[in-house]
Motif scaffolding. Sequence first.
Motif, mmCIF file in Angstrom:
data_model
loop_
_atom_site.group_PDB
_atom_site.id
_atom_site.type_symbol
_atom_site.label_atom_id
_atom_site.label_comp_id
_atom_site.label_asym_id
_atom_site.label_seq_id
_atom_site.Cartn_x
_atom_site.Cartn_y
_atom_site.Cartn_z
ATOM 1 N N GLY A 293 43.950 22.056 31.162
ATOM 2 C CA GLY A 293 44.320 22.805 29.970
ATOM 3 C C GLY A 293 45.831 22.707 29.839
ATOM 4 N N ARG A 294 46.290 22.138 28.758
ATOM 5 C CA ARG A 294 47.724 21.849 28.659
ATOM 6 C C ARG A 294 48.587 23.089 28.865
ATOM 7 N NH1 ARG A 294 52.054 21.401 29.531
ATOM 8 N NH2 ARG A 294 53.727 20.277 28.465
ATOM 9 N N TYR A 295 48.085 24.240 28.475
ATOM 10 C CA TYR A 295 48.879 25.474 28.613
ATOM 11 C C TYR A 295 48.165 26.482 29.516
ATOM 12 C CZ TYR A 295 51.256 23.090 24.870
ATOM 13 O OH TYR A 295 51.918 22.135 24.147
ATOM 14 N N LEU A 296 47.453 25.938 30.492
ATOM 15 C CA LEU A 296 46.708 26.738 31.451
ATOM 16 C C LEU A 296 47.553 26.952 32.704
ATOM 17 C CD1 LEU A 296 43.947 28.013 32.270
ATOM 18 C CD2 LEU A 296 43.338 25.758 33.201
ATOM 19 N N ASP A 297 47.802 28.215 33.040
ATOM 20 C CA ASP A 297 48.618 28.551 34.217
ATOM 21 C C ASP A 297 47.695 28.744 35.404
ATOM 22 O OD1 ASP A 297 50.432 29.438 36.055
ATOM 23 O OD2 ASP A 297 50.947 31.299 35.024
ATOM 24 N N VAL A 298 47.589 27.722 36.238
ATOM 25 C CA VAL A 298 46.662 27.796 37.378
ATOM 26 C C VAL A 298 47.341 28.297 38.647
ATOM 27 C CG1 VAL A 298 45.189 25.981 36.445
ATOM 28 C CG2 VAL A 298 47.072 25.370 37.980
ATOM 29 N N ASP A 299 48.676 28.308 38.667
ATOM 30 C CA ASP A 299 49.403 28.683 39.881
ATOM 31 C C ASP A 299 50.106 30.028 39.779
ATOM 32 O OD1 ASP A 299 48.751 26.221 41.151
ATOM 33 O OD2 ASP A 299 50.321 25.242 39.963
ATOM 34 N N GLY A 300 50.098 30.640 38.600
ATOM 35 C CA GLY A 300 50.728 31.942 38.427
ATOM 36 C C GLY A 300 52.233 31.897 38.263
ATOM 37 N N ASP A 301 52.806 30.697 38.151
ATOM 38 C CA ASP A 301 54.261 30.594 37.983
ATOM 39 C C ASP A 301 54.669 30.330 36.535
ATOM 40 O OD1 ASP A 301 53.412 27.997 37.681
ATOM 41 O OD2 ASP A 301 54.577 27.170 39.353
ATOM 42 N N GLY A 302 53.692 30.314 35.658
ATOM 43 C CA GLY A 302 53.978 30.109 34.246
ATOM 44 C C GLY A 302 54.077 28.655 33.838
ATOM 45 N N ILE A 303 54.012 27.737 34.801
ATOM 46 C CA ILE A 303 54.166 26.318 34.491
ATOM 47 C C ILE A 303 52.794 25.650 34.504
ATOM 48 C CG2 ILE A 303 55.291 24.166 35.137
ATOM 49 C CD1 ILE A 303 57.331 25.846 36.723
ATOM 50 N N PRO A 304 52.361 25.102 33.385
ATOM 51 C CA PRO A 304 51.059 24.411 33.334
ATOM 52 C C PRO A 304 51.191 22.963 33.802
ATOM 53 C CG PRO A 304 52.037 24.433 31.155
ATOM 54 C CD PRO A 304 53.010 25.165 32.059
ATOM 55 N N PRO B 283 46.009 38.351 20.697
ATOM 56 C CA PRO B 283 46.040 38.410 22.156
ATOM 57 C C PRO B 283 46.288 37.042 22.810
ATOM 58 C CG PRO B 283 44.263 39.762 21.320
ATOM 59 C CD PRO B 283 44.805 39.003 20.147
ATOM 60 N N THR B 284 45.771 35.990 22.204
ATOM 61 C CA THR B 284 45.997 34.655 22.766
ATOM 62 C C THR B 284 47.461 34.257 22.644
ATOM 63 O OG1 THR B 284 43.745 34.016 22.148
ATOM 64 C CG2 THR B 284 45.285 32.236 22.659
ATOM 65 N N TYR B 285 48.055 34.611 21.502
ATOM 66 C CA TYR B 285 49.487 34.345 21.323
ATOM 67 C C TYR B 285 50.298 35.112 22.366
ATOM 68 C CZ TYR B 285 54.215 34.814 19.533
ATOM 69 O OH TYR B 285 55.581 34.829 19.428
ATOM 70 N N VAL B 286 49.975 36.381 22.571
ATOM 71 C CA VAL B 286 50.690 37.192 23.556
ATOM 72 C C VAL B 286 50.553 36.584 24.949
ATOM 73 C CG1 VAL B 286 50.744 39.434 24.718
ATOM 74 C CG2 VAL B 286 50.549 39.329 22.218
ATOM 75 N N THR C 98 50.826 28.161 16.985
ATOM 76 C CA THR C 98 50.198 28.871 18.087
ATOM 77 C C THR C 98 48.946 28.137 18.562
ATOM 78 O OG1 THR C 98 48.967 30.244 16.511
ATOM 79 C CG2 THR C 98 51.056 31.105 17.335
ATOM 80 N N LYS C 99 48.667 28.286 19.855
ATOM 81 C CA LYS C 99 47.534 27.590 20.459
ATOM 82 C C LYS C 99 47.043 28.378 21.661
ATOM 83 C CE LYS C 99 51.495 25.812 22.295
ATOM 84 N NZ LYS C 99 52.823 25.727 21.644
ATOM 85 N N ASP C 100 45.841 28.003 22.143
ATOM 86 C CA ASP C 100 45.334 28.663 23.338
ATOM 87 C C ASP C 100 45.689 27.824 24.563
ATOM 88 O OD1 ASP C 100 43.563 26.540 23.480
ATOM 89 O OD2 ASP C 100 41.802 27.715 22.907
ATOM 90 N N ARG C 101 45.105 28.168 25.687
ATOM 91 C CA ARG C 101 45.465 27.509 26.933
ATOM 92 C C ARG C 101 45.071 26.032 26.952
ATOM 93 N NH1 ARG C 101 43.646 32.243 31.290
ATOM 94 N NH2 ARG C 101 45.013 33.884 30.451
ATOM 95 N N TYR C 102 44.157 25.654 26.068
ATOM 96 C CA TYR C 102 43.705 24.261 26.010
ATOM 97 C C TYR C 102 44.286 23.531 24.794
ATOM 98 C CZ TYR C 102 40.606 25.470 29.816
ATOM 99 O OH TYR C 102 40.113 25.865 31.047
ATOM 100 N N ALA C 103 45.393 24.073 24.266
ATOM 101 C CA ALA C 103 46.128 23.447 23.154
ATOM 102 C C ALA C 103 45.350 23.466 21.852
ATOM 103 C CB ALA C 103 46.537 22.013 23.511
#
Length: 617
Positions: free
Chosen positions: A427-438, A470-473, A458-463
């Motif tokens: 997921g291009r904008y999916l944070d899997v490590d908790g550091d904010g970096i996808p 809430p997704t934007y937030v 605006t986009k979700d975690r999968y671009a």
Amino acid sequence: MMKNSVPAIERANDFVIKFANVNGSGSASANLLFTKAILRMGVPVAPRNIFPSNIQGLPTWFEVRVNEAGWRGRRGGVDLMVAMNPQTWDQDVKEIEPGGYLFYDSTKTLPPSKFRDDITVIGMPLTEICNRQYSDPRQRQLFKNIIYVGALSALLEIEPEAIAELIGEQYKGKEALLKPNVQAMHMGRTYAANELDCPLGIRVKRASAVGDRIFIEGNSAAALGCVYGGATVAAWYPITPSSSLAEAFARHCKRFRTEPETGKARYAIVQAEDELASIGIVIGAGWNGARAFTCTSGPGISLMQEFIGLAYFAEIPAVIFDIQRGSPSTGMPTRTQQADLLSCAYASHGDTKHVLIFPEDPKEAFEFSASAFDLADRLQTPIFVMMDLDIGMQDWLCEPLAWDDSRRFDRGKVMNYADLEAGKDFGRYLDVDGDGIPYRTYPGTHPKRGSYFTRGSTKDRYARYTEDGPTYVDNVQRLLRKFETAKQFLPKPQRRSAQQATRFGAIYFGSTGPAMEEALAALAVQGVHLDTLRVRAFPFHDEIADFIADHEQVFVVEQNRDAQLRMLLVNELPVDPAKLVPVLHYDGTPITARFILSEIAEKLSMLNVTPLRKVAP
């Protein structure tokens, strides 16, 4: 030679000389020749070329700090004025220290009212000598500069061999230019030796204080850092004072990024039609996996705003060099300031925050430039390298540039073919490590997996496009986590404790550093002690808040009108604004040690602080 009414200054290897010339007269080359000759004698120098933004005709000054102790900032005050511009005569004479020296062209007689009785006046009929020797008007002007360099070599005991050697290097293979320049230098030296009282009380004595340090311009060092940092794409639009960075990068690439066997260039340098186009090219290259940068100044940053926001929100690596100048609007294009902090920290519209790094001199410009590309890839965001004209366009004496050949580029979180083929969730904008970096992918990594649509909306975690609140937030909160994560990768602030315990501190950054160090030493001699912290990056490390908390008052020294670093500190850290005392210098000239000393001493007196011991001034 007119004698002064007070004792003349007598110092070896410790004085300030200032040349007052007319822009376009060829004086800068001669003045730099003078500077380098002193350097060849083993004595540290710190030159500052203060020039106008027009091509020719307006006043220009070239100030040289000669100091065996190695202070690299401006001191303030002038010990010897070489006054070659009638337009600025009164101003130039006024700057000379009591007991100082004035060297001028005495071809035209001046009334006594044009001089001071507390300085030594040295007249030499330069125009008359040139008119007698040369018939061509341009030769008269150019050789006049070399003749006064020769005269100064006698007055200050500069070795003529050092000057002749430099002339030989400059005109190697050009005998038609080499011999006349050497002859002009000796002509001036001979006249001074025969007709003037030589040497003066201030003079140069051969020393060994330079060591292995190098003499380099900040923009050239930064450009070399780009090469070592892996940059292969540069897009730029000419603007003072950043243009020489792009030009230096082109020279370095021609040497280091060209295949020796085929002559094929392994780089792309594009002079775009404007600043917006240049940052657009950089973003496109960064999206494609190349390491790319642009260099500009404040007006260019203003024009790049929309694309900078796109790179931030779409999370595309880019490096932006802001070589700051006098502002706002066109401002003072050839003068220095540190006035773009806010415009870069929050560049673009809406809730946007950017990483800034602050080199102090060309050595750090090289190091920070190289690391900026690792930061951009690691954080997937624009990185601003915040220099200024004083660093970028001036020659500095600094430690040799160093590079670890075992160092490898940090490309950050990139999914490769094997990862995608193994079925890893992308997921291009999916944070899997908790550091904010996808994780990201390069275009064409896999024929079926890992693709996504890059968008500034605006986009979700999968671009995928969405306007769901809430997704934007969730997305912009992740960007804040990434900004917090950035701290661990950035250059840490440098804290230095005073020799004695103190309630007071000072914070500064960038090119203010060299003058600040000298001012602190002078304050310590007067019994005033300050702990200091040099800020080297934004977002701010936690140590900065701790430093402020540890002191009753903290002086924030910077070169802009609005105390922009102080504003950032107050805006970003949980600190008491009343603790932060601004010390501001913004006339376009590099800050001086005397200015800092005076301002801090005055502010301390208002706080009823008495020096621990008093010394004679």
